[in-house]
Write an enzyme that holds these catalytic residues in place. Structure first.
Site: not given
Length: 338
Positions: A208, A236, A257
């Site tokens: 993360r 993000e 991601h």
């Protein structure tokens, strides 16, 4: 007398969902577009499948009063307020460990992209977090004869200190995002840690973005002597002035991601969720997952990394800020295997 079936809504583009969810006999299954998420509350769904961008908390329960089960086809749960969940008597389902192998293969592909096998063999890998994904990466390293060590306060046996991990030639993060408890991971890697890394260290973050403190990414971009593979960001998707630095960053690979988005990684998440729902609603068992796999695609884990980086940087250069999320939501089939 006709008894209406409970309604399940899932996002369009969810890997394998059209085929897998069509096997349900006791649920009425409907897809939705992300843009129309708020509208589906009108139809009274009992099950809502969404990505981890949807916060699951008391406010969400008010927006979707009929939903008894909130679910995701990923392993993530840091978007869930479990206290609110318990108080409201709602249920959350996910697929822990579903993409561990996919992320591990991504990491090995990343290491192999930057370093020839003989150079990898001269280094030692430091793994931060020894859960499903950390162990999967370690398994690949072991099969390749690469030395590794890990740090995990919840796995006492053989766990080494973070300072020792950061002294390795390759450092890879595989921890969940936590803000409470005895070992919170939010911001665990900061600018000072980056400054201590030896030149030519290869550092990977596929867990993360918040695991790295705000200064860690900035410091890593300033250090062109470091090799960097970053799949997750904070915030993000990244925006603003940071993007220009990312676009021009040398010795770096950036992806949106999607480390765990290989075919098996994505399909396993959908399949495991469907298995849980079959049990809860006493539906027929699913056929083997292999029935839902395709046999070929131009996107392969061992060769896709440079293309992903190029596409993402081009989008950023052209001011296409939505590409990051669009790519995640409409990802092509990526074949597994390194």
């Amino acid at each position: 007398m006709h008894v209406p079936r409970p309604i399940l809504y899932y996002p369009k583009g969810t890997a394998g969902a059209d085929a897998i969810f069509s096997r349900f006999r006791k649920l009425e299954v409907r897809p939705y577009s992300k843009e129309n998420l708020e509208e589906i509350a009108f139809f009274g769904p009992e099950i809502l499948v969404a990505n981890t961008r949807l916060e699951v908390n008391s406010e969400t329960f008010r927006r979707f009063p009929s939903v008894k089960i909130f679910a995701t086809v990923s392993s993530g749960n840091d978007h869930v307020n479990f206290s609110d969940l318990k108080n409201e008597g709602r249920v959350f389902l996910n697929s822990p460990g579903c993409n561990a192998g996919s992320v591990a293969e991504y990491c090995w592909a990343a290491v192999s992209y930057f370093l020839p096998i003989e150079e990898i063999g001269k280094r030692s890998v430091g793994i931060v977090g020894y859960g499903n994904t950390g162990k999967a990466f370690a398994s690949i390293l072991k099969s390749e004869g690469i030395e590794y060590a890990y740090h995990d306060p919840y796995v006492k046996e053989n766990s080494v200190s973070l300072s020792e991990i950061y002294s390795r030639g390759i450092v890879s993060f595989h921890v969940p995002l936590t803000v409470d408890g005895p070992y919170p991971t939010k911001g665990m890697f900061d600018a000072e840690d980056v400054r201590k890394l030896a030149p030519k260290t290869l550092v990977l973050n596929t867990s993360r973005g918040e695991i790295w403190g705000r200064g860690a990414l900035e410091e890593s971009l300033q250090r062109e002597d470091l090799l960097k593979v970053i799949d997750v960001f904070y915030p993000e998707p990244p925006r603003g002035e940071l993007l220009q630095r990312l676009v021009s960053s040398k010795n770096s690979v950036f992806t949106p991601h999607i480390a765990g988005y290989s075919q098996k990684g994505r399909l396993t998440g959908t399949y495991r969720l469907a298995e849980k729902l079959c049990i809860l609603y006493k539906d027929d068992p699913l056929p083997p997952m292999e029935e839902f796999l395709i046999s070929d695609s131009e996107w392969k884990t061992k060769t896709f990394l440079e293309k992903e980086d190029t596409l993402l940087r081009e989008a950023w250069k052209n001011g296409d800020w939505e590409y990051f999320e669009r790519r995640r939501n409409h990802y092509p089939v990526r074949m597994d295997g390194v």
